[in-house]
Design an enzyme around this catalytic site. Sequence first.
Site, PDB file in Angstrom:
ATOM      1  CE1 TYR A 134       0.759   1.995   4.633  1.00 22.44           C
ATOM      2  CE2 TYR A 134       0.606  -0.624   4.242  1.00 22.44           C
ATOM      3  CZ  TYR A 134       1.175   0.670   5.205  1.00 22.44           C
ATOM      4  OH  TYR A 134       1.483   1.024   6.447  1.00 22.44           O
ATOM      5  CB  CYS A 135       2.066   3.886  -2.191  1.00 22.73           C
ATOM      6  SG  CYS A 135       0.510   4.006  -3.045  1.00 22.73           S
ATOM      7  CB  THR A 136       0.065   8.864  -0.553  1.00 23.52           C
ATOM      8  OG1 THR A 136       0.813   8.861   0.379  1.00 23.52           O
ATOM      9  CG2 THR A 136      -1.310   9.383   0.313  1.00 23.52           C
TER      10      THR A 136
END
Length: 451
Positions: free
Chosen positions: A198-200
Amino acid sequence: MQLYNKLSAEERAKLIDEAGKQRLTLSFYAYAKIQNPQKFRDDLFIAWNKLDVLGRIYVAHEGINAQLSLPAENFENFRETLEVYDFLKDILLNVAVEQDDHSFLKLTIKVRHKIVADGLNDETFDVTNKGIHVKAREFNQLLEDPNTIVVDFRNHYESEVGHFEGAITPDVETFRESLPIIKEQLQDFKEDKNLLMYCTGGIRCEKASAYFKHQGFKNVFQLKGGIIEYARQIKEEKIESKFIGKNFVFDHRLGERITDDIVSQCHQCGKPCDNHTNCENEACHLLFIQCDKCKEIMENCCSTECLEIIHLPENKQKELRKGLQVGNKVFRKGKSEALRFKNSGDLPKKPLAKAESKNIRGKIKIKKVLIGKAEHYFTKSKIGQFLIENQEISIGDKVLISGPTTGEQEFIITELFANGNSCENAKTGDQITFEIPFRIRLSDKLYKILD
């Protein structure tokens, strides 16, 4: 035709306030083959400038990465500007959980070599062979699977204030750094583990998932729309949040709260805190976490050295800055020997405190009128100086001082001086001073709160 922004941040903030329109902050990205990025960039600027779009957008031969804000009333017209391009039709627009009219104050669209600096040679692997996109509910289910390894593809200053439970959070300053570190850590789990990333907003995982599949990882999953979309889904579908804390964002807000958990500390005193700030010293601007008490004592500075510098005459400060290289090569994000309580890569497994619940739409409900702007702050006497540009102000008026660093502070004026003389009322054109229980900055605006 002008294809760049010529207004200063202060001028743009004033126009936003005077317009009084609710703005939406959103982001999106798309990987696509763009033959002429410069023409694409110019066409976007012309279309979006007409809609009062502000933001930071990167375009390249490989696609677009956009973070922006626009008046809510222009949202559908904005979507129509995207529909012109096949690869942007029905694109997922990540709308922020918390809104701030001043999230962006300029429209900047830049042509880059890549829309995210990843250090990868795209010719060596199939960038379209991506991991499986999963939504919030599926993501939570995978987290519960003991066969899952979850990895945060953001940087240390982002994961420090908020992350998913049990996630690997690399101690890196750039996305480029994280790839080889994660690859080495997970070498023994290619065949039998779920790699959940996951990331922003999802853009880093688009490339990372394809890269790790190329490296031999069999079961690769990525959070669709990133933390921003996850936050929207858990709220709408009433799903338990497995993300704890704040989601760091790259605009003036520097973060939006997902849960009330505080998982980080003030870098100066160690008190539970997750509010980022930039050092007030123009030659430093170090990004770090600072509580309200330290903010007042240190006047928004990261060290006593910087505190001393901001009290020097402006010409002396400019002299000290002369010859300094700017940008990330000098201004490291959140790492300094002066920050005694910085936790980098070694994050607490449980929340340290709970944040006070706030009505994030509260400030929109306040009826206010712009009176003027800050001109100076006298530190020793704690007196602020303003120039009145509109209407009048009097003793007993309830006022609000607002700015990107100061936030929003309300109080009642009990004593007033206009042009050096004590008075009951002041009018347009007057230079006024009055005592203020906090430090103000030149970017701050003065409003009168209306009944």
